[in-house]
Each structure stands twice: as C-alpha cells, then as structure tokens.
Design a protein around this motif. Sequence first.
Motif: not given
Length: 314
Positions: A230-235, A297-302
């Motif tokens: 999840x952390x790497x996906x945010x990057x 929050x919407x981006x993180x949910x995705x």
Amino acid sequence: MDMIFVKEFGEKIIDNCSKVIVGKENEIFNVVVAFLCSGHVLLEDVPGTGKTMLLRAFAKTVGGDFKRVQFTPDVLPSDLTGINFFNPKLSEFEFRPGPLFANMVLADEINRATPRTQSSLLEAMAERQVTVDGITHIMDDPFMIMATQNPLETHGTFPLPEAQTDRFFMRMSLGYMTRDEELAVISGEDTLDIVAELEQRTGSKEISAAKEGCKQVEVSSAVRGYIMDIIEATRGHNRVRTGVSTRGAIALFRAVQAAAGLQGRSFAVPEDVQRLAACVLSHRLSLSGLSGSGEDSAVLKEIIESVQVPLETR
C-alpha cells in the motif's frame, strides 16, 4: 502478555466516551489506537459534530492534566511553550510552563493560528520536548495533542503545511449521527453536564501496560508486505505528487498492532490494515494539481482497493 487486558482497557475508554459522543465507537477506537501509539490526532469536520466534546471526554477518561488552547491569529509560540520571567524575590529568571506542559492538550481550531505558532508545536509533537531561550524542557508522559479544524471555512485560516500534518498520527472526522441517535441527544442531558460527571477510568500503570502489550502483537511477513504494498502504491499513483513517507509506514505498522491488541488478538490481520489505513495515511498524501477537501481519502481508497490482499496472515 494476555491481550484480554488490552481489550478491556480499550472497552473501558470507549464505553465512557460513548456517554458523551453517541454512535461513534469506531472513531473513539481510533483515538485509543493513536493514544496507545503515543501519537497525535487531527479531527477535521464541520462545526457542531462533537469534535471538542470527544477530546474533552477522552482526556477526562484517561486522566492526567488537561489544557485547552483556542487558536487565533494573535496566539504566539510563547503562549504555548511558556516563558522565562524575572522573579524579583529570587533575583533570577524562572521558567513558567505554557499549556503544552499538560498530558492532554486540545488545540482547538489549529488552522486559525499563524504558521509561526503552528510550527512551535513541531518539536513538542515529534520529540516530546520544547526549547525556550536555548534551554530544553521535557514533556511528561503520557503526552498527546488533539487538534481540531474546520475544513470548509477558509476566511482567517492558515492551512497546515505538509510537514505539520505529517506529524499527526492520524486524521479523522466524526460525521453526523443517525436520525435516532441525534433525536436521543437533542432531548437528553446537556453534553457539558455529562462530561463534567465522567470519571477517570484508567491510571498510568494501566496505560503503560497497555502500550507495552500492543508492542508485543505479532505482525506476520504477509501483513508487513501488505502494508508496504500500500505504501509503495501511494508513491506510484498518477494523482499523487508525493507518497507516504517512512514515518507514515511506521505509523500504520504500530496502529495495526494496537488495533489487534484492542480486539484481544496477539496477531494482526489484513483487516486491521484496511480499517486504519485511511485515517493514518490519507493526510500524508500530496496530490498533484488542485484538489478538494476529502479527495486524498478518495485516492487512498482507490489505492487500497487496487492492492491484493494476502491470504496467509500468520
């Protein structure tokens, strides 16, 4: 350690705070998670949803010194940290501690303070100490800052910079109650009277034991890998300019441990990650281009929905 103790510890706090804030057990649970991880909480919501009352009730429940600071543009850093004043009787300077030297500090409407005053919180939040006139003063333990801000009103406010929001362990909102819950509240006892009647439900030894118990929760390699996915996906997301930092990854790991302990488990599961990822990580995202309130929050949910959930957790 028997995690039943940690579970009962959390239940006592949640039950007590629920006398004031009806129907928000999950939000109170999250505040307990942050507290057990020695983190700070940013409550962001529209006025009148009970942000201040929740934090007052929580402080009353866990005990210790409590101070509330109403942030306005004219609040100075020294109004928070304290000052050295000259004592004519002793013919020397003495340090007079500010409200930050309390166990629980409520920073009400933090975004109404100037950036200079906001930045004075950084050292206290990160290092549990403040420096005044070159002398370092250590904060007592436990120490927790609980801040509120209104995301809708922009007149007379100073948005928190990214370095400041990243210091908060989690950001969350309460939202509105259900119709039945609200009907019960508006016709019931005054909230201020309920808070005044609350009793302290924990002590310093219980708090220390619960914190230590959470640190012993096992997080399997599969769950650790899920956190990092999840952390790497945010990057790498196309809407994210700057993803979650290592500080954010550590925060989520610790939050997962605390969540498992509060549910009476000595091991973490992927559901713990999913439960807490939004409030621990969303405010740490820096989105590219213009973005509205709640879009992070919407981006993180995705992002979370795009990451494969591990099947083997132990």
